[in-house]
Motif scaffolding. Structure first.
Motif, PDB file in Angstrom:
ATOM      1  N   PRO A 115       0.825  -1.210   0.000  1.00 51.60           N
ATOM      2  CA  PRO A 115       0.000   0.000   0.000  1.00 51.60           C
ATOM      3  C   PRO A 115       0.860   1.261   0.000  1.00 51.60           C
ATOM      4  N   LEU A 116       0.231   2.394  -0.151  1.00 54.53           N
ATOM      5  CA  LEU A 116       0.897   3.682  -0.004  1.00 54.53           C
ATOM      6  C   LEU A 116       1.442   3.807   1.411  1.00 54.53           C
ATOM      7  N   GLY A 117       2.674   4.291   1.542  1.00 58.20           N
ATOM      8  CA  GLY A 117       3.282   4.466   2.854  1.00 58.20           C
ATOM      9  C   GLY A 117       3.946   5.817   2.982  1.00 58.20           C
ATOM     10  N   ARG A 118       4.499   6.084   4.132  1.00 56.54           N
ATOM     11  CA  ARG A 118       5.129   7.378   4.386  1.00 56.54           C
ATOM     12  C   ARG A 118       6.333   7.594   3.484  1.00 56.54           C
ATOM     13  N   ALA A 119       6.933   6.508   2.997  1.00 61.77           N
ATOM     14  CA  ALA A 119       8.129   6.638   2.162  1.00 61.77           C
ATOM     15  C   ALA A 119       8.022   5.878   0.848  1.00 61.77           C
ATOM     16  N   ASN A 120       6.833   5.386   0.490  1.00 64.33           N
ATOM     17  CA  ASN A 120       6.716   4.623  -0.763  1.00 64.33           C
ATOM     18  C   ASN A 120       5.363   4.825  -1.420  1.00 64.33           C
ATOM     19  N   TYR A 121       5.352   4.665  -2.741  1.00 65.24           N
ATOM     20  CA  TYR A 121       4.115   4.710  -3.507  1.00 65.24           C
ATOM     21  C   TYR A 121       3.425   3.345  -3.459  1.00 65.24           C
ATOM     22  N   PRO A 122       2.137   3.282  -3.769  1.00 60.99           N
ATOM     23  CA  PRO A 122       1.452   1.985  -3.864  1.00 60.99           C
ATOM     24  C   PRO A 122       2.127   1.104  -4.914  1.00 60.99           C
ATOM     25  N   GLY A 123       2.344  -0.149  -4.578  1.00 66.54           N
ATOM     26  CA  GLY A 123       2.960  -1.065  -5.523  1.00 66.54           C
ATOM     27  C   GLY A 123       4.445  -0.853  -5.724  1.00 66.54           C
ATOM     28  N   LYS A 124       5.059  -0.004  -4.885  1.00 63.95           N
ATOM     29  CA  LYS A 124       6.493   0.274  -4.982  1.00 63.95           C
ATOM     30  C   LYS A 124       7.145  -0.013  -3.620  1.00 63.95           C
ATOM     31  N   PRO A 125       7.408  -1.286  -3.340  1.00 64.58           N
ATOM     32  CA  PRO A 125       7.906  -1.654  -2.002  1.00 64.58           C
ATOM     33  C   PRO A 125       9.253  -1.030  -1.685  1.00 64.58           C
ATOM     34  N   ILE A 126       9.455  -0.742  -0.422  1.00 67.26           N
ATOM     35  CA  ILE A 126      10.748  -0.278   0.075  1.00 67.26           C
ATOM     36  C   ILE A 126      10.966  -0.944   1.427  1.00 67.26           C
ATOM     37  N   PHE A 127      12.198  -1.108   1.826  1.00 64.28           N
ATOM     38  CA  PHE A 127      12.509  -1.801   3.081  1.00 64.28           C
ATOM     39  C   PHE A 127      12.549  -0.791   4.219  1.00 64.28           C
ATOM     40  N   TYR A 128      11.500  -0.822   5.050  1.00 65.34           N
ATOM     41  CA  TYR A 128      11.456   0.027   6.234  1.00 65.34           C
ATOM     42  C   TYR A 128      12.173  -0.674   7.385  1.00 65.34           C
ATOM     43  N   SER A 129      12.970   0.070   8.129  1.00 62.84           N
ATOM     44  CA  SER A 129      13.598  -0.473   9.330  1.00 62.84           C
ATOM     45  C   SER A 129      13.798   0.657  10.330  1.00 62.84           C
ATOM     46  N   SER A 130      14.232   0.308  11.529  1.00 63.22           N
ATOM     47  CA  SER A 130      14.419   1.302  12.582  1.00 63.22           C
ATOM     48  C   SER A 130      15.724   1.033  13.307  1.00 63.22           C
ATOM     49  N   ASP A 131      16.165   2.033  14.051  1.00 62.27           N
ATOM     50  CA  ASP A 131      17.431   1.894  14.770  1.00 62.27           C
ATOM     51  C   ASP A 131      17.251   1.324  16.167  1.00 62.27           C
ATOM     52  N   ARG A 132      15.997   1.119  16.594  1.00 61.21           N
ATOM     53  CA  ARG A 132      15.725   0.570  17.920  1.00 61.21           C
ATOM     54  C   ARG A 132      14.606  -0.457  17.817  1.00 61.21           C
ATOM     55  N   ILE A 133      14.658  -1.458  18.681  1.00 62.85           N
ATOM     56  CA  ILE A 133      13.616  -2.478  18.716  1.00 62.85           C
ATOM     57  C   ILE A 133      12.266  -1.837  19.029  1.00 62.85           C
ATOM     58  N   SER A 134      12.261  -0.970  20.037  1.00 66.69           N
ATOM     59  CA  SER A 134      10.999  -0.358  20.452  1.00 66.69           C
ATOM     60  C   SER A 134      10.389   0.477  19.345  1.00 66.69           C
ATOM     61  N   THR A 135      11.231   1.100  18.518  1.00 69.55           N
ATOM     62  CA  THR A 135      10.719   1.934  17.422  1.00 69.55           C
ATOM     63  C   THR A 135      10.010   1.085  16.383  1.00 69.55           C
ATOM     64  N   THR A 136      10.633  -0.014  15.989  1.00 70.24           N
ATOM     65  CA  THR A 136      10.019  -0.833  14.947  1.00 70.24           C
ATOM     66  C   THR A 136       8.730  -1.498  15.445  1.00 70.24           C
ATOM     67  N   ILE A 137       8.666  -1.829  16.738  1.00 73.06           N
ATOM     68  CA  ILE A 137       7.425  -2.366  17.295  1.00 73.06           C
ATOM     69  C   ILE A 137       6.342  -1.297  17.277  1.00 73.06           C
ATOM     70  N   ALA A 138       6.700  -0.076  17.689  1.00 68.00           N
ATOM     71  CA  ALA A 138       5.731   1.018  17.698  1.00 68.00           C
ATOM     72  C   ALA A 138       5.219   1.320  16.296  1.00 68.00           C
ATOM     73  N   GLU A 139       6.081   1.198  15.286  1.00 70.30           N
ATOM     74  CA  GLU A 139       5.678   1.476  13.909  1.00 70.30           C
ATOM     75  C   GLU A 139       4.579   0.522  13.434  1.00 70.30           C
ATOM     76  N   CYS A 140       4.501  -0.667  14.020  1.00 69.03           N
ATOM     77  CA  CYS A 140       3.466  -1.638  13.637  1.00 69.03           C
ATOM     78  C   CYS A 140       2.133  -1.364  14.332  1.00 69.03           C
ATOM     79  N   LYS A 141       2.129  -0.474  15.316  1.00 65.71           N
ATOM     80  CA  LYS A 141       0.924  -0.098  16.060  1.00 65.71           C
ATOM     81  C   LYS A 141       0.143  -1.336  16.538  1.00 65.71           C
ATOM     82  N   PRO A 142       0.803  -2.197  17.307  1.00 68.19           N
ATOM     83  CA  PRO A 142       0.149  -3.441  17.745  1.00 68.19           C
ATOM     84  C   PRO A 142      -0.892  -3.187  18.833  1.00 68.19           C
ATOM     85  N   LYS A 143      -1.784  -4.153  18.973  1.00 64.12           N
ATOM     86  CA  LYS A 143      -2.768  -4.136  20.050  1.00 64.12           C
ATOM     87  C   LYS A 143      -2.338  -5.135  21.117  1.00 64.12           C
TER      88      LYS A 143
END
Length: 266
Positions: free
Chosen positions: A73-101
């Protein structure tokens, strides 16, 4: 109001023609940005993915990579259908980015980059490089401030077209990724309440330079008073088969983490 805010507000991002017109704003001009070469040897990068159902495991390393084109899907750093590899510098950041319940399972991948130096572009007032001091011309400063506002904006599913504001700029730099003039773009993580930074790479770059270090499967059990997710580790993997399948072991002694210390089980 920032000039670029005024310009972007004149476009309807639900209209593909307006998105195209907006993209020309970045293609037809040159701007200055903070660039920095960093040594990644002692740094890990993290990427997480939620599980669709509890008590299930991802089988293969590739399931934690960028999504297939048809599911992107469309993301903060990519167009729809144009995948990019998102990552973070901290474990807590990447977990927060997934907005888990609370109750959800999440897999967090740790990788190392096997490259002596990362050529990076820094957008916005990031956490790790907030003390960088570089004098930019007025036009470039204005655009940097505009992109910083875009990265910090809370975007919901209902107004997801707002992602076109920053992703269109990043899209214009894909040729620099492909030509080897740029390895990564760093920007502040809104989901982590700006406690960490996000790093984006092309999947091609990760395929070439990324090395698997670990995978931890956790369950979200709560959030603390500061908004940090509290997790309980369930499974771990520090090894892949020849087919890149995870070799799992069960974690029996986890007393829960909120990842303030950013430590996993050894």
């Amino acid at each position: 109001m920032n000039r670029y805010n005024k310009i972007s507000n004149s476009y309807d991002f639900r209209n593909p023609q307006d998105v195209f017109k907006y993209s020309r704003l970045f293609v037809n001009d040159s701007f200055g940005f903070i660039h920095k070469d960093i040594e990644p040897n002692n740094n890990s990068f993290y990427r997480s993915r939620l599980h669709s159902t509890p008590n299930t495991l991802y089988t293969n390393y590739n399931e934690l990579m960028s999504p297939p084109i048809r599911f992107c899907p469309l993301g903060r750093a990519n167009y729809p259908g144009k995948p990019i590899f998102y990552s973070s510098d901290r474990i807590s950041t990447t977990i927060a980015e997934c907005k888990p319940k609370i109750g959800q399972f999440i897999s967090s991948l740790e990788i190392r980059i096997l490259k002596d130096v990362l050529i990076t572009m820094i957008l916005g007032r990031t956490n790790r490089y907030k003390n960088e001091n570089l004098i930019l011309d007025e036009k470039s400063t204005e655009l940097n401030n505009f992109l910083d506002d875009c990265f910090r904006k809370n975007v919901t599913k209902e107004n997801s077209v707002e992602y076109y504001r920053p992703s269109t700029f990043i899209r214009t730099h894909i040729p620099n990724f492909n030509d080897g003039n740029l390895d990564s773009i760093i920007y502040p993580s809104m989901a982590s309440e700006l406690k960490g930074d996000n790093f984006i790479f092309t999947q091609k770059f990760i395929n070439k330079y990324g090395k698997f270090k670990s995978l931890i499967v956790s369950q979200i059990v709560d959030k603390d008073d500061n908004g940090n997710y509290i997790t309980k580790c369930m499974f771990k993997s520090y090894k892949l088969t020849n087919e890149n399948d995870f070799v799992y072991g069960r974690i029996l002694n986890c007393d829960v983490h909120n990842f303030v210390d950013e430590e996993f089980h050894n």
